[in-house]
Design a protein around this motif. Structure first.
Motif, short mmCIF file in Angstrom:
data_model
loop_
_atom_site.label_atom_id
_atom_site.label_comp_id
_atom_site.label_asym_id
_atom_site.label_seq_id
_atom_site.Cartn_x
_atom_site.Cartn_y
_atom_site.Cartn_z
N HIS A 78 8.10 6.52 7.26
CA HIS A 78 8.32 6.71 5.82
C HIS A 78 9.77 6.42 5.42
O HIS A 78 10.03 5.67 4.47
CB HIS A 78 7.91 8.13 5.42
CG HIS A 78 7.96 8.37 3.94
ND1 HIS A 78 9.11 8.71 3.28
CD2 HIS A 78 6.98 8.29 3.01
CE1 HIS A 78 8.84 8.84 1.99
NE2 HIS A 78 7.57 8.60 1.81
N ALA A 79 10.73 7.01 6.14
CA ALA A 79 12.15 6.85 5.78
C ALA A 79 12.59 5.39 5.87
O ALA A 79 13.34 4.90 5.02
CB ALA A 79 13.02 7.73 6.66
N GLU A 80 12.13 4.69 6.91
CA GLU A 80 12.50 3.29 7.11
C GLU A 80 11.95 2.42 5.97
O GLU A 80 12.66 1.59 5.39
CB GLU A 80 11.93 2.83 8.45
CG GLU A 80 12.12 1.38 8.77
CD GLU A 80 11.41 0.97 10.05
OE1 GLU A 80 11.69 -0.14 10.52
OE2 GLU A 80 10.58 1.74 10.57
N ALA A 136 11.00 3.46 2.99
CA ALA A 136 11.62 3.87 1.73
C ALA A 136 12.94 3.13 1.52
O ALA A 136 13.23 2.65 0.41
CB ALA A 136 11.85 5.38 1.71
N LEU A 137 13.74 3.00 2.57
CA LEU A 137 15.01 2.27 2.48
C LEU A 137 14.77 0.80 2.16
O LEU A 137 15.42 0.22 1.29
CB LEU A 137 15.79 2.41 3.79
CG LEU A 137 17.14 1.72 3.84
CD1 LEU A 137 18.08 2.27 2.78
CD2 LEU A 137 17.74 1.88 5.22
#
Length: 76
Positions: free
Chosen positions: A52-54, A56-57
């Motif tokens: 998710h974080a990857e 999102a960036l």
């Protein structure tokens, strides 16, 4: 369509509306994310591999480039 027409939507910025985990398209156990980028009523949907974080960036960077193009500016 509103009385303002399509031109009013062009003035709205793009934004990430949704990122959520999705099943891998190849059936593997790899992490994939489904996303929605919106600009008024216009929607861009897709899938990207990664946590998710990857993702999102990556999407925030994509939205930044889309908004620069919308304003007639070229990314550096």
């Amino acid at each position: 369509m509103s009385r303002f027409g399509a031109q009013a939507f062009v003035e709205l910025p793009f934004r990430v509306e949704l990122i959520c985990e999705a099943a891998a398209p190849d059936g593997s156990s790899a992490a994939w994310q489904q996303y929605v980028i919106s600009q008024g009523v216009n929607k861009i949907t897709g899938l990207r591999p990664g946590a998710h974080a990857e993702v999102a960036l990556q999407l925030e960077e994509m939205v930044e480039r889309l908004n620069l193009r919308r304003m007639g500016k070229k990314p550096k």
